[in-house]
Enzyme design. Structure first.
Site, PDB file in Angstrom:
ATOM      1  N   ASN A   9       0.971  -1.204   0.472  1.00  0.00           N
ATOM      2  CA  ASN A   9      -0.042   0.056   0.187  1.00  0.00           C
ATOM      3  C   ASN A   9       0.470   1.910   0.202  1.00  0.00           C
ATOM      4  OD1 ASN A   9      -1.880   1.869   0.335  1.00  0.00           O
ATOM      5  ND2 ASN A   9      -2.251   1.017   2.759  1.00  0.00           N
ATOM      6  N   TRP A  10       0.819   1.808  -1.184  1.00  0.00           N
ATOM      7  CA  TRP A  10       1.969   2.408  -1.612  1.00  0.00           C
ATOM      8  C   TRP A  10       0.838   4.022  -0.282  1.00  0.00           C
ATOM      9  CZ3 TRP A  10       3.772   3.276  -7.295  1.00  0.00           C
ATOM     10  CH2 TRP A  10       4.384   1.956  -7.685  1.00  0.00           C
ATOM     11  N   LYS A  11       0.539   4.334  -0.004  1.00  0.00           N
ATOM     12  CA  LYS A  11      -0.794   5.415   0.272  1.00  0.00           C
ATOM     13  C   LYS A  11      -0.019   6.197  -0.179  1.00  0.00           C
ATOM     14  CE  LYS A  11      -0.384   3.227   4.312  1.00  0.00           C
ATOM     15  NZ  LYS A  11      -0.028   3.104   6.645  1.00  0.00           N
ATOM     16  N   HIS A  95      -9.613   1.352   4.788  1.00  0.00           N
ATOM     17  CA  HIS A  95      -8.058   1.612   6.299  1.00  0.00           C
ATOM     18  C   HIS A  95      -8.310   2.460   7.465  1.00  0.00           C
ATOM     19  CE1 HIS A  95      -4.072   2.327   6.893  1.00  0.00           C
ATOM     20  NE2 HIS A  95      -3.658   1.649   6.027  1.00  0.00           N
ATOM     21  N   GLU A  97      -6.341   4.977   8.267  1.00  0.00           N
ATOM     22  CA  GLU A  97      -6.457   5.725   8.118  1.00  0.00           C
ATOM     23  C   GLU A  97      -7.539   7.049   7.111  1.00  0.00           C
ATOM     24  OE1 GLU A  97      -2.692   5.602   5.150  1.00  0.00           O
ATOM     25  OE2 GLU A  97      -1.886   5.316   7.502  1.00  0.00           O
ATOM     26  N   GLU A 167      -4.787  -4.814  11.035  1.00  0.00           N
ATOM     27  CA  GLU A 167      -3.714  -3.987  11.100  1.00  0.00           C
ATOM     28  C   GLU A 167      -4.469  -3.525  11.550  1.00  0.00           C
ATOM     29  OE1 GLU A 167      -2.240  -2.719   6.516  1.00  0.00           O
ATOM     30  OE2 GLU A 167      -4.276  -2.028   7.303  1.00  0.00           O
ATOM     31  N   GLY A 173       3.349   2.461  10.543  1.00  0.00           N
ATOM     32  CA  GLY A 173       3.892   3.672  10.659  1.00  0.00           C
ATOM     33  C   GLY A 173       4.550   4.262  11.759  1.00  0.00           C
ATOM     34  N   SER A 213       3.488  -2.163  10.354  1.00  0.00           N
ATOM     35  CA  SER A 213       5.418  -1.830  10.319  1.00  0.00           C
ATOM     36  C   SER A 213       6.232  -3.569  10.034  1.00  0.00           C
ATOM     37  CB  SER A 213       5.371  -2.153  12.025  1.00  0.00           C
ATOM     38  OG  SER A 213       5.515  -0.339  12.243  1.00  0.00           O
ATOM     39  N   GLY A 234       3.114  -1.266   4.364  1.00  0.00           N
ATOM     40  CA  GLY A 234       3.133   0.199   3.453  1.00  0.00           C
ATOM     41  C   GLY A 234       4.579   1.061   3.429  1.00  0.00           C
ATOM     42  N   GLY A 235       5.325   1.071   4.120  1.00  0.00           N
ATOM     43  CA  GLY A 235       6.142   2.070   4.681  1.00  0.00           C
ATOM     44  C   GLY A 235       7.714   1.350   3.890  1.00  0.00           C
TER      45      GLY A 235
HETATM   46  P1  13P Z   1       3.335   0.517   7.456  1.00  0.00           P
HETATM   47  O1  13P Z   1       3.795  -0.779   6.966  1.00  0.00           O
HETATM   48  O2  13P Z   1       3.595   1.540   7.257  1.00  0.00           O
HETATM   49  O3  13P Z   1       2.817   0.652   8.836  1.00  0.00           O
HETATM   50  O4  13P Z   1       1.871   0.755   6.885  1.00  0.00           O
HETATM   51  C1  13P Z   1       0.858  -0.455   6.876  1.00  0.00           C
HETATM   52  C2  13P Z   1      -0.257  -0.435   6.670  1.00  0.00           C
HETATM   53  O5  13P Z   1      -1.151   0.854   6.717  1.00  0.00           O
HETATM   54  C3  13P Z   1      -0.537  -0.650   4.926  1.00  0.00           C
HETATM   55  O6  13P Z   1      -2.101  -0.713   4.714  1.00  0.00           O
END
Ligand code: 13P
Length: 251
Positions: A9-11, A95, A97, A167, A173, A213, A234-235
């Protein structure tokens, strides 16, 4: 069918050029994945990323969101039929967010889930608790509510197409990953909830990903848990080397 999946997930990261570069290096570094590899770039990138990954087996395209209506006067929004017509196969929904910053509630998510399925795509439905809920040990009930409100209205045939991503918000993050045991506990609990609603065979067939993470160093241990079928990353999905190492951690 239960599948092993790593989804990136590149956000809201990478401009188009950087996104295409990243896609190419990911393809170079991942040869024969043990499961599906899903890339979820920003909307603008989907078509071009899709063209690059189309030539490779095991690689699939996801959007990070979609609107709950089919079409209409919703300036700035993107509909499920648009995504489907652009070759998108999965849509991340719910998600944390989106839930937190855009106030998306379970009833709205249920509509989005329906819209995604009605357009021949598969939802990656996110759930997970904030820290204060984990601290008072009510995390399983909290996630149960999210699943009941957003997913459990589906009939069996549609539910079969859903991927669930657990999640925990406190792990997103933050560099603070859930332990493999914490992930396993929740994934097993989710499977019990699914079994109560849809029966054990379907629960055993459901793909449940862990997110929060995930990195090159911890992926294999978390994915090694019996009820964890891969991850939503994510990251670490923004660096081809790290993402490839995470994919290599699939069992
Ligand atoms: P991180 O891997 O950056 O913690 O993010 C997880 C995430 O929100 C994937 O959707």
């Amino acid at each position: 069918m239960r599948q092993q999946i790593v989804a990136g997930n590149w956000k809201m990261s990478k401009n188009l050029e950087e996104g295409l570069e990243l896609t190419k290096s990911i393809l170079e570094k991942i040869d024969k994945p043990k499961g599906l590899v899903i890339l979820a770039p920003p909307f603008l990138h989907l078509r071009e990323v899709g063209k690059i990954i189309r030539v490779r087996k095991h690689f699939h395209l996801a959007a990070q969101n979609c609107h709950h209506e089919e079409k209409g006067a919703f300036t700035g929004e993107v509909s499920a039929p648009m995504l489907a017509s652009g070759g998108v196969e999965f849509v991340i929904l719910g998600h944390s967010e989106r839930r937190e910053y855009f106030k998306e509630k379970n009833a709205l998510l249920a509509q989005k889930v329906n819209m995604v399925l009605a357009n021949g795509m598969r939802p990656i439905f996110c759930c997970g608790e904030p820290l204060h809920i984990r601290d008072v040990n009510t995390h399983i009930g909290y996630v149960a509510k999210q699943l009941k409100g957003g997913l459990f209205h589906l009939n069996e045939e549609d539910f079969r197409k859903v991927v669930i991503a657990y999640e925990p918000i406190w792990a997103i993050g933050t560099g603070r990953t859930a332990s493999a045991q914490q992930a396993q506990e929740m994934h097993a609990a989710i499977r019990v909830l699914i079994a109560k609603r849809y029966g054990k065979p379907l629960a055993d067939e459901t793909t449940i990903l862990y997110g929060g993470s995930v990195n090159a160093a911890n992926a294999a241990e978390i994915f090694g848990m019996p009820d964890v079928d891969g991850g939503l990353v994510g990251g670490a999905s923004l660096k081809a080397d790290d993402f490839a190492a995470i994919v290599a951690g699939l069992k």
